[in-house]
Write an enzyme that holds these catalytic residues in place. Structure first.
Site, PDB file in Angstrom:
ATOM      1  N   SER A 168       7.779   5.929 -28.784  1.00  0.00           N
ATOM      2  CA  SER A 168       7.615   6.477 -30.121  1.00  0.00           C
ATOM      3  C   SER A 168       8.992   6.672 -30.769  1.00  0.00           C
ATOM      4  O   SER A 168       9.764   5.717 -30.863  1.00  0.00           O
ATOM      5  CB  SER A 168       6.817   7.781 -30.059  1.00  0.00           C
ATOM      6  OG  SER A 168       6.349   8.158 -31.327  1.00  0.00           O
ATOM      7  N   ASP A 334      -3.341   1.808 -30.078  1.00  0.00           N
ATOM      8  CA  ASP A 334      -2.338   2.589 -30.801  1.00  0.00           C
ATOM      9  C   ASP A 334      -2.324   2.139 -32.258  1.00  0.00           C
ATOM     10  O   ASP A 334      -1.840   1.060 -32.587  1.00  0.00           O
ATOM     11  CB  ASP A 334      -0.967   2.373 -30.158  1.00  0.00           C
ATOM     12  CG  ASP A 334       0.136   3.226 -30.784  1.00  0.00           C
ATOM     13  OD1 ASP A 334      -0.123   3.885 -31.801  1.00  0.00           O
ATOM     14  OD2 ASP A 334       1.264   3.212 -30.239  1.00  0.00           O
ATOM     15  N   HIS A 367      -1.938   6.225 -29.181  1.00  0.00           N
ATOM     16  CA  HIS A 367      -0.482   6.260 -29.110  1.00  0.00           C
ATOM     17  C   HIS A 367       0.011   7.071 -27.922  1.00  0.00           C
ATOM     18  O   HIS A 367       1.010   6.715 -27.285  1.00  0.00           O
ATOM     19  CB  HIS A 367       0.068   6.839 -30.416  1.00  0.00           C
ATOM     20  CG  HIS A 367       1.557   6.902 -30.485  1.00  0.00           C
ATOM     21  ND1 HIS A 367       2.350   5.774 -30.441  1.00  0.00           N
ATOM     22  CD2 HIS A 367       2.410   7.975 -30.578  1.00  0.00           C
ATOM     23  CE1 HIS A 367       3.635   6.129 -30.528  1.00  0.00           C
ATOM     24  NE2 HIS A 367       3.685   7.449 -30.605  1.00  0.00           N
TER      25      HIS A 367
END
Length: 396
Positions: A168, A334, A367
């Site tokens: 991320s 995601d 995610h």
């Protein structure tokens, strides 16, 4: 204009957010470094970096692994959090027999510049005053965060990293590392990330920021002075963001439309559904360990990230001639950082003949899969690091 700010003082020991920082400093290694020129034009004469290390740097200093944390994570990747007491956020990744093993690797994880777990940020006392910076703290970027980490590595005597990895926002830091310091990065593993923040992600961040700033307890960022905390606004920001970290399939599997502690609808606005109660819990627990102004600053840093723009609009140019070995990973469910964004990075790397591999992991966890025990992800990490270690000459 290049404006200099002198060394930041440590945060005051006050109620709320500053207590979090003080506890983090007590549990962390930390060092004051400087000067650091920021992308906004301001120069910090000095800045503090709070970090954790695991394992031992070998004789030829070739086994260092830098782990870059995500937006709401911190340096406590592999040991209990000093505020919550929960296990490290990366305990599936780091540890004995894990892909990153302190018996083989010297592991470094630093709280980012602008954070609230000990590194210099808006909670610090502004030099020459008795008040925290609050919103007078300069806006920082992913590039600034990486330069602060590079200064930390210089302090630790680590000239070259065996690997830098993160998911991320951490993946953004990895990409910035590879583009800015290619000669210092032997291998890079960006996970569930992108070379720039999408309009959708900027929009979600703005909703969160507005929730914080709309809280009457925010006081234009000066809530410590007023003895308050914008807990409700920060909790709503966390709730909204947390939805983006999950997938519809995961939410349906975990909660569906099940009621929370009742057999019938309440016909009111308390949490009737389990998913509502879950989000309330996420918001409440988050405000216990995170600072509202730090959330504003770090989300802004992610929004500003655009690696191609840093290189004349060409993402490929960012990696031209890079000696780094890359392994990118994404997850099928995601939707915050979809696979297409990882493929864009892979195409750019391929176009300049970089050493790159790519894996799309089948997962319905959204995610947040990069933080969970995903066997395919962990096998891929272990395999890539094993191969890179052989090429590096590390002992197995």
């Amino acid at each position: 204009m290049d404006t200099a700010l002198s060394e930041p003082a440590s945060p005051v020991a006050a109620a709320g957010s500053t207590v979090v920082v003080c506890r983090a400093l007590a549990a962390s290694q930390h060092v004051t470094l400087g000067p650091l020129k920021l992308d906004c034009g301001v120069t910090l004469d000095a800045h503090r970096v709070a970090f954790r290390t695991y394992g031992t740097l070998n004789a030829d200093k070739s086994n260092a692994v830098l782990i870059c944390h995500a937006l709401t994570m911190d340096q406590f990747v592999a040991d209990p959090h000093p505020v919550t007491g929960k296990p490290g956020w990366g305990d599936t990744l780091v540890g004995p027999g894990r892909p990153i093993d302190p018996a083989k690797h010297f592991v470094i994880c630093a709280n980012v510049l602008g954070g609230c777990m000990g590194s210099t940020g808006p909670l610090d006392i502004r030099p020459g005053t008795s008040e925290p910076y609050n919103l007078s703290f300069p806006v920082v970027t992913i590039g600034d965060m990486v330069r602060a980490q590079a200064a930390l590595l210089d302090h630790l005597g680590v000239e070259s990293l065996f690997c830098v990895t993160g998911g991320s926002m951490g993946g953004m830091l990895v990409l910035q590392w590879a583009a800015t310091y290619p000669e210092r990065v032997f291998s890079a593993i960006p996970v569930a990330t992108a070379a720039r923040h999408s309009a959708q992600n900027i929009a979600f961040h703005e909703v969160g920021r507005q929730a914080i700033m709309a809280d009457p307890e925010w006081h234009a960022g000066s809530y410590i002075k007023h003895g308050t905390r914008p807990a409700r606004g920060l909790a709503v920001a966390r709730m909204a963001a947390h939805i983006t970290y999950l997938s519809e399939a995961a939410l349906q599997r975990k909660f569906g439309r099940q009621l929370q502690g009742k057999d019938a609808l309440g016909f009111g606005f308390d949490a009737d559904f389990q998913v509502e109660s879950y989000l309330h819990h996420q918001g409440k627990s988050f405000v216990e360990r995170f600072d509202a102004n730090a959330y504003l600053y770090i989300t802004r840093a992610m929004d500003y990230f655009d690696l191609a723009a840093q290189h004349g609009g060409s993402l490929a140019t960012a990696f031209r001639g890079s000696p780094t070995r890359f392994c990118l990973m994404s997850f099928t469910s995601d939707w915050l950082f979809p696979t297409a964004e990882s493929r864009e990075i892979v195409r750019a790397l391929n176009s300049v003949a970089a050493n790159v591999s790519f894996v799309e992991v089948e997962s319905d966890k959204g995610h947040d899969a990069f933080l969970l025990d995903e066997p395919e992800m962990l096998r891929t990490l272990a395999g890539f690091l094993r191969g890179a270690g052989n090429a590096r000459g590390l002992k197995p």
